[in-house]
Design an enzyme around this catalytic site. Sequence first.
Site, PDB file in Angstrom:
ATOM      1  N   PHE A 222       1.695   2.676   5.454  1.00 18.89           N
ATOM      2  CA  PHE A 222       2.634   1.718   4.866  1.00 18.89           C
ATOM      3  C   PHE A 222       2.238   0.345   5.361  1.00 18.89           C
ATOM      4  O   PHE A 222       2.206   0.098   6.562  1.00 18.89           O
ATOM      5  CB  PHE A 222       4.077   2.022   5.286  1.00 18.89           C
ATOM      6  CG  PHE A 222       5.068   0.981   4.807  1.00 18.89           C
ATOM      7  CD1 PHE A 222       5.859   1.225   3.710  1.00 18.89           C
ATOM      8  CD2 PHE A 222       5.167  -0.251   5.441  1.00 18.89           C
ATOM      9  CE1 PHE A 222       6.750   0.257   3.251  1.00 18.89           C
ATOM     10  CE2 PHE A 222       6.049  -1.225   4.993  1.00 18.89           C
ATOM     11  CZ  PHE A 222       6.849  -0.965   3.890  1.00 18.89           C
ATOM     12  N   GLU A 223       1.927  -0.539   4.425  1.00 17.79           N
ATOM     13  CA  GLU A 223       1.715  -1.930   4.808  1.00 17.79           C
ATOM     14  C   GLU A 223       1.953  -2.808   3.596  1.00 17.79           C
ATOM     15  O   GLU A 223       1.669  -2.429   2.459  1.00 17.79           O
ATOM     16  CB  GLU A 223       0.311  -2.165   5.384  1.00 17.79           C
ATOM     17  CG  GLU A 223      -0.846  -1.873   4.466  1.00 17.79           C
ATOM     18  CD  GLU A 223      -2.208  -2.145   5.120  1.00 17.79           C
ATOM     19  OE1 GLU A 223      -2.277  -2.301   6.353  1.00 17.79           O
ATOM     20  OE2 GLU A 223      -3.204  -2.210   4.376  1.00 17.79           O
ATOM     21  N   ILE A 224       2.527  -3.971   3.849  1.00 22.77           N
ATOM     22  CA  ILE A 224       2.707  -4.999   2.831  1.00 22.77           C
ATOM     23  C   ILE A 224       2.007  -6.238   3.364  1.00 22.77           C
ATOM     24  O   ILE A 224       2.289  -6.678   4.485  1.00 22.77           O
ATOM     25  CB  ILE A 224       4.194  -5.280   2.558  1.00 22.77           C
ATOM     26  CG1 ILE A 224       4.887  -4.012   2.038  1.00 22.77           C
ATOM     27  CG2 ILE A 224       4.358  -6.420   1.563  1.00 22.77           C
ATOM     28  CD1 ILE A 224       6.379  -4.142   1.860  1.00 22.77           C
TER      29      ILE A 224
ATOM     30  N   TYR B 125       1.997 -10.162   7.150  1.00 18.70           N
ATOM     31  CA  TYR B 125       1.847  -8.707   7.157  1.00 18.70           C
ATOM     32  C   TYR B 125       3.162  -8.055   7.543  1.00 18.70           C
ATOM     33  O   TYR B 125       3.851  -8.524   8.453  1.00 18.70           O
ATOM     34  CB  TYR B 125       0.757  -8.330   8.160  1.00 18.70           C
ATOM     35  CG  TYR B 125       0.344  -6.880   8.193  1.00 18.70           C
ATOM     36  CD1 TYR B 125      -0.565  -6.376   7.277  1.00 18.70           C
ATOM     37  CD2 TYR B 125       0.850  -6.006   9.153  1.00 18.70           C
ATOM     38  CE1 TYR B 125      -0.963  -5.040   7.317  1.00 18.70           C
ATOM     39  CE2 TYR B 125       0.458  -4.674   9.205  1.00 18.70           C
ATOM     40  CZ  TYR B 125      -0.451  -4.195   8.280  1.00 18.70           C
ATOM     41  OH  TYR B 125      -0.851  -2.884   8.319  1.00 18.70           O
TER      42      TYR B 125
ATOM     43  N   ARG C 110       0.836  -1.201   0.000  1.00 19.00           N
ATOM     44  CA  ARG C 110       0.000   0.000   0.000  1.00 19.00           C
ATOM     45  C   ARG C 110       0.870   1.249   0.000  1.00 19.00           C
ATOM     46  O   ARG C 110       1.780   1.385   0.817  1.00 19.00           O
ATOM     47  CB  ARG C 110      -0.920  -0.010   1.219  1.00 19.00           C
ATOM     48  CG  ARG C 110      -1.791   1.228   1.348  1.00 19.00           C
ATOM     49  CD  ARG C 110      -2.826   1.008   2.420  1.00 19.00           C
ATOM     50  NE  ARG C 110      -3.426   2.259   2.886  1.00 19.00           N
ATOM     51  CZ  ARG C 110      -4.367   2.321   3.826  1.00 19.00           C
ATOM     52  NH1 ARG C 110      -4.809   1.207   4.386  1.00 19.00           N
ATOM     53  NH2 ARG C 110      -4.857   3.485   4.208  1.00 19.00           N
TER      54      ARG C 110
END
Length: 354
Positions: A295-297, A230, A204
Amino acid sequence: MALARPIRLIIGVCIALILLLIYQNSSSPSLPLSPIRKHKFDNGLKREPLKEFTGEPEGPLWRAEKDAYSPNNPNSARIKATLISLVRNEELEDLIPTMRELERTWNKKFNYPWTFFNDKPFSEEFKKRTQAETKAKCNYELVPKEHWDVPSWIDMDKYRTKSKAMEDNGIQYSTMLSYHQMCRWNSGMFYKHPALADMQYYWRVEPKVRFFCDVDYDVFRYMQDKNKTYGFTINIYDNPQTIPSLWPETVKFLEKHPDYLHENNAMDWLTDSKQRPDHTKKANGYSTCHFWSNFEIGDLSFWRSKEYEDYFNHLDKAGGFFYERWGDAPVHSIGLGLFADKSKIHWLVYPLGV
């Protein structure tokens, strides 16, 4: 003799500063102090050793090999992943610097596609300027009306009354309907978009986010090889006034579905009252600690799981996305803390930054 004492004092201060710098450089990095605190689950939400980012890759193709990630390579090393951004045409000037930095520091090596979402059609200028920033493919997607519109069960008179009361209490964006819609979409709708149907991982990207450090390994493949659900960079507290009924509704859900709770959950983190007891009290039992979702993956299969889908649907029917200001960050964090294996939640402390 009159000058000797000040000179000795100055020398002493200098020595103390040098020793402090040596200590800091030799110690393991940690998150900044309050309001961002070091994560308590160091044995679960842990950072991987620095050698994994600076030495030889342990997994296949973590680092870009010649032509392996070429944009037009029919046998590309890329896995099913994409960069995603919910962004409007008028945010283009804020997005371009962010996109440029992420391309420079990472994606120019791997050329993962960009997927842009908007509740209105993208302008030709938006498409032209964003595509000019990357060699990778850019996809421009419209959010389905049924995913964005206010649900039929929401009482709009109640929404207006509640949102005005929040505004009077100084809660930002409380009367901005599109903000409530955005939080709901990011919480439980984005992963249902047809454009992501064949994707497993997403990164994101928000306008105005900064990326300072070069990243020379395939982050998505790292997540896959290490079986991570995550990835986050910052853990921070939320405003308890925006989510007073979120935790009580969560407790109601758990009472109906106790079997959904993962055996290696992070319940202690979600209910920790030692760091900020005032937050936990005002949020009716929730610590308000959450992963900052700017910020996230993540692995999309988690959001698509029965546990999380049922949880989101419960929250959606409760109406807190509109009657309060539930954000996607606390909703994501509670979902992960309850239904995911906490050892698969990864602190991306090296070498990413926001």
